[in-house]
Design an enzyme around this catalytic site. Structure first.
Site, PDB file in Angstrom:
ATOM      1  N   ALA A 155      -7.042  -5.590   9.048  1.00  0.00           N
ATOM      2  CA  ALA A 155      -6.101  -4.606   8.513  1.00  0.00           C
ATOM      3  C   ALA A 155      -5.146  -5.263   7.519  1.00  0.00           C
ATOM      4  CB  ALA A 155      -5.370  -3.912   9.654  1.00  0.00           C
ATOM      5  N   CYS A 156      -3.853  -4.998   7.658  1.00  0.00           N
ATOM      6  CA  CYS A 156      -2.884  -5.476   6.666  1.00  0.00           C
ATOM      7  C   CYS A 156      -2.737  -7.001   6.644  1.00  0.00           C
ATOM      8  CB  CYS A 156      -1.524  -4.829   6.912  1.00  0.00           C
ATOM      9  SG  CYS A 156      -1.505  -3.055   6.592  1.00  0.00           S
ATOM     10  N   SER A 157      -3.243  -7.684   7.642  1.00  0.00           N
ATOM     11  CA  SER A 157      -3.166  -9.146   7.685  1.00  0.00           C
ATOM     12  C   SER A 157      -4.410  -9.812   7.109  1.00  0.00           C
ATOM     13  CB  SER A 157      -2.955  -9.626   9.126  1.00  0.00           C
ATOM     14  OG  SER A 157      -1.737  -9.150   9.647  1.00  0.00           O
ATOM     15  N   SER A 334      -3.444  -5.286   2.895  1.00  0.00           N
ATOM     16  CA  SER A 334      -3.538  -6.752   2.863  1.00  0.00           C
ATOM     17  C   SER A 334      -3.098  -7.351   1.539  1.00  0.00           C
ATOM     18  CB  SER A 334      -4.983  -7.179   3.142  1.00  0.00           C
ATOM     19  OG  SER A 334      -5.844  -6.812   2.080  1.00  0.00           O
ATOM     20  N   PHE A 359       1.378  -8.733   7.948  1.00  0.00           N
ATOM     21  CA  PHE A 359       1.363  -8.260   9.336  1.00  0.00           C
ATOM     22  C   PHE A 359       1.002  -6.784   9.352  1.00  0.00           C
ATOM     23  CE2 PHE A 359       5.613  -8.442   7.504  1.00  0.00           C
ATOM     24  CZ  PHE A 359       6.052  -7.135   7.600  1.00  0.00           C
TER      25      PHE A 359
END
Length: 374
Positions: A155-157, A334, A359
């Site tokens: 995901a965003c990481s 990301s 995060f």
């Protein structure tokens, strides 16, 4: 053991922009249509009426002023409310690979390298365009790169996890270099009909080129240390997937087939996790708050970044120490921390230290401590 470094970065930015004013006008037109179509059930108390959004609400909730998207026409059509993307044949480059190719080419140019210098490609993003073949392998093919490639999703990481994976392979000697690309078509998995989140995401692609310090041909950012952590949570979730058609009502227009989050819980739970993660990473590497010239954070929400920046630097960050780009790009999953790094690192001098951190869903958090050389 070899020392990895980031020697180039690149950003692909779509041409189309949606301002908050445009977004609010479209959303409120949708609300009028919805409330009119469901007037009887709303009057009977069977359905709640939808409420208007506003520019003031969006800025206060997120700090976002606009976002770049691949297609604004479909998003701003109150009868559609999602991007309308052309169906490509299997013989054409996929949209995600095309975006990544632009960012990757810019990263290689910044590093003074060509595709012949790349050993591996990692496509790290929150949503991949297809299950297989890997988008990373398609990017590898478009660039005519030898070696290998693979996709990954945290995901965003995803960007920082991809950087750690590439850095570890370089450290071990299994490769000399790698491209980590982050093509994010967030507009396609955002629920534009939900007032609580319709303003959050934008589209973009980023790339960083990593190689051994001994192979760098100009100034670079030595990767001093990387660290990743995960802790399972359902508070950010998207239930779409290949099993969808096999389940009852699987193909119905269900809310959980797009981005969902419990924003209050995310804010309450993620912030302490990220602050503690960064603090421990810095302590274990003898990095003091006073050693950091800049922190490049995940661009999800201005309040979250301000909180984390203050915790990391142990004071309110001064202008430029914790740069935000989400006012222009919105949340790009990301790619956000890499946009911030790419656009706000040229002023670093030899010996300056910074920290990249992303995060998000998982929960997940990844941090990279870098030091400028040359």
């Amino acid at each position: 053991m070899y020392t990895p470094a980031i020697t180039g970065s690149g950003v692909f930015t779509p041409e189309q922009v949606i301002t908050n004013a445009e977004l609010v006008a479209s959303f409120n037109a949708y609300v009028d249509l919805y409330n009119a179509e469901n007037a009887a059930k709303i009057d009977a108390g069977e359905l709640p009426a939808k409420a208007y959004s506003s520019e003031e609400f969006i800025v206060k909730a997120s700090g976002i002023n606009q976002r770049y998207v691949i297609d604004k026409k479909g998003i701003l059509d109150p009868t559609v409310m999602h991007p309308l993307l052309r169906q490509r044949s299997d013989d054409e480059p996929s949209l995600m690979a095309e975006m990544a190719l632009d960012a990757a080419t810019k990263a290689l140019t910044a590093a003074g390298k060509t595709a012949a210098d790349v050993d591996a490609v990692i496509c790290a993003a929150s949503n991949l365009e297809r299950a297989y073949p890997a988008v990373a392998i398609e990017i590898q093919d478009l660039l005519e790169i030898n070696g290998f490639a693979f996709d990954m999703n945290v995901a965003c990481s995803s960007a920082t996890f991809g950087i750690q994976a590439a850095a570890d392979m370089i450290r071990s000697g299994s490769i000399r270099s790698a491209l980590v690309v982050n093509p994010e078509i967030c507009s396609a998995h955002l629920e534009w009909r939900d007032r609580d989140c319709h303003f959050i995401f934008g589209d973009v692609a980023t790339a960083v080129f990593l190689e051994r310090t001994e192979d760098a041909t100009g100034p670079y950012f030595e990767i001093k240390s990387t660290r990743c952590a995960t802790d399972f949570s359902n508070n950010i979730r998207n239930n779409n997937g290949f099993l969808r058609r096999s389940r009852p009502d699987g193909l119905a227009d269900r809310r959980d087939m797009q981005f969902m989050q419990n924003g209050r819980k995310v804010f309450k739970e993620v912030l302490p996790m990220v602050a503690a993660h960064i603090s421990e990473h810095m302590t274990d590497n003898n990095v003091q708050a006073t050693d950091l010239k800049r922190v490049w954070l995940h661009q999800a929400n201005k309040s979250m970044n301000d909180f984390i920046g203050k915790k990391v630097l142990e004071r309110t960050p001064e202008e430029g120490e914790q740069p935000n780009i989400l006012q222009d790009y919105a949340n790009t999953s990301s790619a956000g921390s890499i946009i911030a790094f790419s656009q706000n690192s040229n002023d670093f001098e030899d010996g300056d230290t910074g920290l990249i951190c992303s995060f998000g869903a998982g929960y997940s958090v990844g941090s990279v401590i870098v030091q400028k050389r040359g």
